[in-house]
Motif scaffolding. Sequence first.
Motif, PDB file in Angstrom:
ATOM      1  N   ILE A 129       0.865  -1.186   0.000  1.00  0.00           N
ATOM      2  CA  ILE A 129       0.000   0.000   0.000  1.00  0.00           C
ATOM      3  C   ILE A 129       0.901   1.236   0.000  1.00  0.00           C
ATOM      4  N   PRO A 130       0.813   2.078  -1.029  1.00  0.00           N
ATOM      5  CA  PRO A 130       1.681   3.254  -1.091  1.00  0.00           C
ATOM      6  C   PRO A 130       1.092   4.464  -0.385  1.00  0.00           C
ATOM      7  N   SER A 131       1.970   5.310   0.095  1.00  0.00           N
ATOM      8  CA  SER A 131       1.581   6.617   0.624  1.00  0.00           C
ATOM      9  C   SER A 131       2.511   7.637  -0.016  1.00  0.00           C
ATOM     10  N   ARG A 132       2.522   8.826   0.507  1.00  0.00           N
ATOM     11  CA  ARG A 132       3.343   9.890  -0.073  1.00  0.00           C
ATOM     12  C   ARG A 132       4.829   9.534  -0.045  1.00  0.00           C
ATOM     13  N   TYR A 133       5.322   9.049   1.105  1.00  0.00           N
ATOM     14  CA  TYR A 133       6.760   8.826   1.256  1.00  0.00           C
ATOM     15  C   TYR A 133       7.147   7.355   1.377  1.00  0.00           C
ATOM     16  N   LEU A 134       6.171   6.478   1.576  1.00  0.00           N
ATOM     17  CA  LEU A 134       6.483   5.082   1.882  1.00  0.00           C
ATOM     18  C   LEU A 134       5.631   4.123   1.062  1.00  0.00           C
ATOM     19  N   VAL A 135       6.093   2.890   0.987  1.00  0.00           N
ATOM     20  CA  VAL A 135       5.267   1.781   0.522  1.00  0.00           C
ATOM     21  C   VAL A 135       5.241   0.766   1.656  1.00  0.00           C
ATOM     22  N   LEU A 143      13.123  -3.515   5.333  1.00  0.00           N
ATOM     23  CA  LEU A 143      13.163  -2.054   5.389  1.00  0.00           C
ATOM     24  C   LEU A 143      14.122  -1.598   4.292  1.00  0.00           C
ATOM     25  N   GLY A 144      13.586  -1.067   3.215  1.00  0.00           N
ATOM     26  CA  GLY A 144      14.415  -0.681   2.067  1.00  0.00           C
ATOM     27  C   GLY A 144      14.295   0.795   1.760  1.00  0.00           C
ATOM     28  N   VAL A 145      15.244   1.289   0.974  1.00  0.00           N
ATOM     29  CA  VAL A 145      15.265   2.692   0.555  1.00  0.00           C
ATOM     30  C   VAL A 145      15.399   2.731  -0.955  1.00  0.00           C
ATOM     31  N   SER A 146      14.646   3.591  -1.604  1.00  0.00           N
ATOM     32  CA  SER A 146      14.688   3.710  -3.062  1.00  0.00           C
ATOM     33  C   SER A 146      16.110   3.904  -3.558  1.00  0.00           C
ATOM     34  N   ALA A 147      16.450   3.191  -4.635  1.00  0.00           N
ATOM     35  CA  ALA A 147      17.792   3.289  -5.206  1.00  0.00           C
ATOM     36  C   ALA A 147      18.057   4.671  -5.789  1.00  0.00           C
ATOM     37  N   TYR A 173       8.689  -1.791   5.113  1.00  0.00           N
ATOM     38  CA  TYR A 173       8.447  -0.510   4.441  1.00  0.00           C
ATOM     39  C   TYR A 173       9.539  -0.290   3.393  1.00  0.00           C
ATOM     40  N   ILE A 174       9.147   0.330   2.294  1.00  0.00           N
ATOM     41  CA  ILE A 174      10.107   0.835   1.318  1.00  0.00           C
ATOM     42  C   ILE A 174      10.019   2.352   1.342  1.00  0.00           C
ATOM     43  N   VAL A 175      11.135   3.021   1.521  1.00  0.00           N
ATOM     44  CA  VAL A 175      11.158   4.481   1.539  1.00  0.00           C
ATOM     45  C   VAL A 175      11.225   4.980   0.099  1.00  0.00           C
ATOM     46  N   ARG A 176      10.264   5.792  -0.312  1.00  0.00           N
ATOM     47  CA  ARG A 176      10.188   6.286  -1.687  1.00  0.00           C
ATOM     48  C   ARG A 176      11.121   7.471  -1.904  1.00  0.00           C
ATOM     49  N   GLY A 181      15.193  13.938   2.426  1.00  0.00           N
ATOM     50  CA  GLY A 181      15.222  15.208   3.140  1.00  0.00           C
ATOM     51  C   GLY A 181      14.049  15.446   4.074  1.00  0.00           C
ATOM     52  N   GLN A 182      13.096  14.509   4.150  1.00  0.00           N
ATOM     53  CA  GLN A 182      11.918  14.698   4.997  1.00  0.00           C
ATOM     54  C   GLN A 182      12.229  14.389   6.464  1.00  0.00           C
ATOM     55  N   PRO A 183      11.597  15.122   7.377  1.00  0.00           N
ATOM     56  CA  PRO A 183      11.849  14.868   8.805  1.00  0.00           C
ATOM     57  C   PRO A 183      11.149  13.596   9.271  1.00  0.00           C
ATOM     58  N   ALA A 184      11.540  13.124  10.434  1.00  0.00           N
ATOM     59  CA  ALA A 184      10.963  11.900  10.993  1.00  0.00           C
ATOM     60  C   ALA A 184       9.460  12.051  11.218  1.00  0.00           C
ATOM     61  N   GLU A 185       9.009  13.280  11.543  1.00  0.00           N
ATOM     62  CA  GLU A 185       7.585  13.487  11.805  1.00  0.00           C
ATOM     63  C   GLU A 185       6.743  13.171  10.569  1.00  0.00           C
ATOM     64  N   ALA A 186       7.228  13.578   9.390  1.00  0.00           N
ATOM     65  CA  ALA A 186       6.479  13.338   8.154  1.00  0.00           C
ATOM     66  C   ALA A 186       6.374  11.840   7.877  1.00  0.00           C
ATOM     67  N   LEU A 187       7.457  11.114   8.110  1.00  0.00           N
ATOM     68  CA  LEU A 187       7.427   9.668   7.895  1.00  0.00           C
ATOM     69  C   LEU A 187       6.522   8.990   8.923  1.00  0.00           C
ATOM     70  N   ALA A 188       6.520   9.502  10.159  1.00  0.00           N
ATOM     71  CA  ALA A 188       5.661   8.923  11.199  1.00  0.00           C
ATOM     72  C   ALA A 188       4.187   9.095  10.830  1.00  0.00           C
ATOM     73  N   GLU A 189       3.827  10.243  10.245  1.00  0.00           N
ATOM     74  CA  GLU A 189       2.443  10.469   9.816  1.00  0.00           C
ATOM     75  C   GLU A 189       2.048   9.448   8.744  1.00  0.00           C
ATOM     76  N   ASP A 190       2.977   9.176   7.819  1.00  0.00           N
ATOM     77  CA  ASP A 190       2.693   8.195   6.773  1.00  0.00           C
ATOM     78  C   ASP A 190       2.520   6.798   7.358  1.00  0.00           C
ATOM     79  N   VAL A 191       3.354   6.453   8.321  1.00  0.00           N
ATOM     80  CA  VAL A 191       3.250   5.136   8.958  1.00  0.00           C
ATOM     81  C   VAL A 191       1.883   4.984   9.622  1.00  0.00           C
ATOM     82  N   ALA A 192       1.434   6.026  10.318  1.00  0.00           N
ATOM     83  CA  ALA A 192       0.126   5.966  10.982  1.00  0.00           C
ATOM     84  C   ALA A 192      -0.996   5.815   9.953  1.00  0.00           C
ATOM     85  N   TYR A 193      -0.897   6.577   8.870  1.00  0.00           N
ATOM     86  CA  TYR A 193      -1.913   6.486   7.805  1.00  0.00           C
ATOM     87  C   TYR A 193      -1.956   5.081   7.204  1.00  0.00           C
TER      88      TYR A 193
END
Length: 494
Positions: A129-135, A143-147, A173-176, A181-193
């Motif tokens: 399931i994708p979100s703005r910053y994560l899959v 736990l992967g990060v986009s190449a 999770y895969i980080v898109r 450059g996004q802060p931890a708070e933005a990623l935490a919001e995506d995780v909750a969503y």
Amino acid sequence: MSEEILINVTPRETRVAVVENGMLQELHIERTSRRGVVGNIYKGRVQRVMPGMQAAFVEIGLERAAFLHASDIIKVPAAQSEAEPDPAAVPAPTPAISSLVHEGQEIVVQVVKDPIGSKGARLTTQISIPSRYLVFLPHSRVLGVSARIEDEGERARLKAIMAELANGSGQGYIVRTNAEGQPAEALAEDVAYLRRAWDVVREASASRKVGQRIYEDLALPMRAVRDLMRKNVDSVKVDSREAHERLSTFARQFMPALASRIEHYSGERPIFDLYGVEDEIQRALQKEVPLKSGGYLVIDQTEAMATIDVNTGSFLGQRNLEETVYRTNLEAAQAVARQLRLRNLGGIIIIDFIDMTDDEHKRQVLRTLEKGLAHDHARTSFHEFSPLGLVEMTRKRTTDSLERQLCEPCHECNGRGTLKTAETLTYEIFREITRAVRQFEAQQLLVIASPKVVNKITEEESAAVAELEEFLGKSIRFQADEQYAQEQYDVVLL
């Protein structure tokens, strides 16, 4: 580089154009009558298990049964490492399909490829399931990060944040790329969503019936903002006030730093006309692509692959043949990368560059192609020049190409791309007349055909008609009918 996203909304169709430096690079189309299903999650039932294909056909409520390969079915080991898989490790053999599913079994699946042509949709049980910053990967611990995020320090920072947010949940999770450059708070919001979305999917999986949709991806305008809007996008212009309000609300919730770049276009002139997008779409449906130098590409799309031929055309160069060829190929490599995105060509692609003898020139052409493909959102791979001077490459295909979305096979040639000539049809009609006279009794024959074919017979083959009448002892009349296609004719016995 200036980049804009244009969104044209009408009641039955939505189109999204990505324009870079004034040139159309991508076009996405969604119609209410034929909306894509990639990303959707369904409750399905296994119809048939095909051991010889290592696959099963699954009924999910679409027109055709969908295809599920054994390699796309989850079989989680008893103890699974949380580390990323070792690329050097030998992959475990895929279990037999009959050991994974059986006929009549109910199964939750996700569509990874739309139905294309005569093929049904491609499925997987490996839900994402994708979100703005994560899959979100609920059935994985990776736990992967986009190449595309190349900075090692940033990769390590993002991975550390995600390890803390995952907190031993046993989910991956895969980080898109957008997360750079996004802060931890933005990623935490995506995780909750994503966790809320997964809870909804799990609840629906238990209550839905076979063939019902459990989860649907966002509509095209939302997906465009989620997937395409990055820091280098100057603006998103949308020509519908209602769509603008929905997008602004969505952006304020999920990407507040970029929400101000979403604008409502209220001009009288259609937005795609203003930016020349309509003209570019028409050109993208042509086989030939002119190059500024005078050379051109010829693009052919077949069932098995797409082929791109490079020609010098009127470009004569100023030094020698090798330099002329090299310059044309460099320009062609840039154009090819753009055309692949614009036309959404996928699968196997063969590029026939003009033959070069200098190895350094070949390397430079491949570098130029690689640089152009770096902007492509679809996964691509290509190989060195083959012994025949061809470049073989692949581009991930999840939806139909632009041509197949907007066009259909020619009704006259049935997609062959050619028609029998009037001369060929003339002799075919003569044979049909002879065959009909030998099978049936008739005093006279009437041939009805297209004006072009009838003119060919009566004006250029009148002597042959006279000979045929004498040989058969029958009278033959010809009648032109504008409603007949070139290859269509009827021989009527009177």
